[in-house]
Motif scaffolding. Structure first.
Motif, PDB file in Angstrom:
ATOM      1  N   ARG A  76      94.498  13.179  13.565  1.00 19.49           N
ATOM      2  CA  ARG A  76      94.770  14.080  12.435  1.00 19.49           C
ATOM      3  C   ARG A  76      93.601  15.044  12.237  1.00 19.49           C
ATOM      4  N   HIS A  77      92.381  14.544  12.373  1.00 15.20           N
ATOM      5  CA  HIS A  77      91.198  15.400  12.264  1.00 15.20           C
ATOM      6  C   HIS A  77      91.239  16.512  13.316  1.00 15.20           C
ATOM      7  N   VAL A  78      91.617  16.157  14.536  1.00 15.95           N
ATOM      8  CA  VAL A  78      91.725  17.149  15.613  1.00 15.95           C
ATOM      9  C   VAL A  78      92.797  18.182  15.258  1.00 15.95           C
ATOM     10  N   ALA A  79      93.938  17.719  14.762  1.00 16.87           N
ATOM     11  CA  ALA A  79      95.025  18.634  14.415  1.00 16.87           C
ATOM     12  C   ALA A  79      94.620  19.591  13.296  1.00 16.87           C
ATOM     13  N   LEU A  80      93.956  19.068  12.299  1.00 16.86           N
ATOM     14  CA  LEU A  80      93.568  19.903  11.159  1.00 16.86           C
ATOM     15  C   LEU A  80      92.462  20.895  11.493  1.00 16.86           C
ATOM     16  N   ASN A  81      91.716  20.635  12.550  1.00 15.68           N
ATOM     17  CA  ASN A  81      90.614  21.518  12.938  1.00 15.68           C
ATOM     18  C   ASN A  81      90.978  22.412  14.114  1.00 15.68           C
ATOM     19  N   SER A  82      92.252  22.506  14.436  1.00 18.56           N
ATOM     20  CA  SER A  82      92.719  23.384  15.513  1.00 18.56           C
ATOM     21  C   SER A  82      93.689  24.400  14.931  1.00 18.56           C
ATOM     22  N   ALA A  84      98.747  21.355  19.579  1.00 18.50           N
ATOM     23  CA  ALA A  84      99.340  20.342  20.468  1.00 18.50           C
ATOM     24  C   ALA A  84      98.428  20.079  21.666  1.00 18.50           C
ATOM     25  N   ARG A  85      97.851  21.133  22.200  1.00 21.51           N
ATOM     26  CA  ARG A  85      96.937  20.981  23.340  1.00 21.51           C
ATOM     27  C   ARG A  85      95.709  20.164  22.945  1.00 21.51           C
ATOM     28  N   ALA A  86      95.128  20.459  21.801  1.00 23.40           N
ATOM     29  CA  ALA A  86      93.933  19.745  21.350  1.00 23.40           C
ATOM     30  C   ALA A  86      94.240  18.266  21.141  1.00 23.40           C
ATOM     31  N   MET A  87      95.378  17.976  20.533  1.00 15.24           N
ATOM     32  CA  MET A  87      95.753  16.582  20.303  1.00 15.24           C
ATOM     33  C   MET A  87      96.019  15.860  21.626  1.00 15.24           C
ATOM     34  N   THR A  88      96.647  16.542  22.572  1.00 22.33           N
ATOM     35  CA  THR A  88      96.908  15.953  23.886  1.00 22.33           C
ATOM     36  C   THR A  88      95.611  15.662  24.624  1.00 22.33           C
ATOM     37  N   VAL A  89      94.685  16.603  24.583  1.00 18.82           N
ATOM     38  CA  VAL A  89      93.376  16.400  25.225  1.00 18.82           C
ATOM     39  C   VAL A  89      92.670  15.205  24.595  1.00 18.82           C
ATOM     40  N   PHE A  90      92.708  15.115  23.270  1.00 19.53           N
ATOM     41  CA  PHE A  90      92.063  14.002  22.590  1.00 19.53           C
ATOM     42  C   PHE A  90      92.704  12.677  23.006  1.00 19.53           C
ATOM     43  N   LEU A 108      84.710  20.389  14.879  1.00 18.80           N
ATOM     44  CA  LEU A 108      85.379  20.868  16.085  1.00 18.80           C
ATOM     45  C   LEU A 108      85.620  22.365  15.989  1.00 18.80           C
ATOM     46  N   PRO A 109      85.260  23.126  17.021  1.00 19.30           N
ATOM     47  CA  PRO A 109      85.597  24.552  17.024  1.00 19.30           C
ATOM     48  C   PRO A 109      87.123  24.704  17.092  1.00 19.30           C
ATOM     49  N   PRO A 110      87.677  25.715  16.437  1.00 15.83           N
ATOM     50  CA  PRO A 110      89.138  25.845  16.391  1.00 15.83           C
ATOM     51  C   PRO A 110      89.784  26.407  17.662  1.00 15.83           C
ATOM     52  N   VAL A 111      89.063  27.195  18.464  1.00 18.21           N
ATOM     53  CA  VAL A 111      89.677  27.859  19.614  1.00 18.21           C
ATOM     54  C   VAL A 111      88.739  27.854  20.815  1.00 18.21           C
ATOM     55  N   ASP A 165      88.177  22.739  23.573  1.00 17.78           N
ATOM     56  CA  ASP A 165      88.639  21.706  24.499  1.00 17.78           C
ATOM     57  C   ASP A 165      87.525  20.713  24.817  1.00 17.78           C
ATOM     58  N   VAL A 166      86.340  21.252  25.098  1.00 15.67           N
ATOM     59  CA  VAL A 166      85.193  20.388  25.404  1.00 15.67           C
ATOM     60  C   VAL A 166      84.855  19.520  24.191  1.00 15.67           C
ATOM     61  N   ALA A 167      84.920  20.083  23.007  1.00 17.28           N
ATOM     62  CA  ALA A 167      84.632  19.318  21.792  1.00 17.28           C
ATOM     63  C   ALA A 167      85.667  18.218  21.575  1.00 17.28           C
ATOM     64  N   CYS A 168      86.939  18.486  21.885  1.00 16.67           N
ATOM     65  CA  CYS A 168      87.987  17.460  21.761  1.00 16.67           C
ATOM     66  C   CYS A 168      87.727  16.314  22.727  1.00 16.67           C
ATOM     67  N   VAL A 169      87.341  16.636  23.957  1.00 12.40           N
ATOM     68  CA  VAL A 169      87.022  15.602  24.942  1.00 12.40           C
ATOM     69  C   VAL A 169      85.824  14.790  24.464  1.00 12.40           C
ATOM     70  N   ARG A 170      84.796  15.468  24.001  1.00 12.34           N
ATOM     71  CA  ARG A 170      83.581  14.786  23.536  1.00 12.34           C
ATOM     72  C   ARG A 170      83.888  13.887  22.342  1.00 12.34           C
ATOM     73  N   PHE A 171      84.661  14.400  21.384  1.00 10.74           N
ATOM     74  CA  PHE A 171      85.013  13.603  20.211  1.00 10.74           C
ATOM     75  C   PHE A 171      85.864  12.395  20.603  1.00 10.74           C
TER      76      PHE A 171
END
Length: 184
Positions: A21-27, A33-39, A102-105, A110-116
């Motif tokens: 949810r944090h990833v979704a709200l910060n994208s 959808a891409r950010a959540m999938t990467v996470f 998390l940066p929004p774009v 993407d790198v931040a989503c992977v790191r998180f």
């Protein structure tokens, strides 16, 4: 390994829902959808890697060291009970709830989503590793164990009452080990 990954998804994705949810709200909407999938993919990869190590460790204990299944189960229950009662468990459980900015774009997002996801997965592994080793010992076919441990892990991670649950689950694991020892 495929069965382990499916079991990990069933047990650990509910625990990761606040982080997702944090990833979704910060994208932004276009890349949510891409950010959540990467996470999720990274988070599951962390659990799959842990599963590989756990399954190889169990296999080595059985094949190389000649440890019997019952002795291995008792050892896993004892280790899980000790971990659940310890201070490291409580501290790691508190860290599981932390988020990161998390940066929004862009590629940085993407790198931040992977790191998180890696960080969150690592924290969850630290918190839950003995319970998941227990799943490796009882094997993936033990649906009752999976459901019971998933309920414990979810309650610990997602509820306020769960902060007191590790002590109670340590007692339950100890009683289970004692029952198995006395019934054998």
């Amino acid at each position: 390994m495929a069965a382990w990954t499916v079991m990990s998804m069933a047990m650990m994705l509910p625990v990761a829902l606040p982080a997702i949810r944090h990833v979704a709200l910060n994208s932004i909407r276009e890349r949510r959808a891409r950010a959540m999938t990467v996470f999720v993919a990274t988070y599951i990869a962390v659990w799959a890697l842990f599963g590989l190590v756990a399954l190889l460790g169990v296999r080595a204990a059985v094949d190389v060291a000649g440890v019997g299944g019952r002795a291995l189960l008792l050892a896993a229950l004892a280790a899980a009970a000790l971990w659940q009662a310890g201070g490291v468990k409580r501290r790691s459980l508190a860290q599981c709830r932390r988020t990161v900015p998390l940066p929004p774009v862009g590629r940085r997002a993407d790198v931040a989503c992977v790191r998180f996801a890696f960080l969150h997965g690592r924290r969850c592994v630290l918190s839950c590793w003995p319970l998941m080793v227990l799943m490796a010992v009882v094997e993936h076919g033990a649906v009752v164990w999976m459901i019971a441990l998933a309920v414990v892990v979810s309650a610990e991670e997602l509820t306020r009452v769960g902060r007191r649950l590790p002590g109670l689950s340590a007692v339950a694991l100890t009683l289970t080990a004692a029952f198995l020892l006395l019934s054998g």
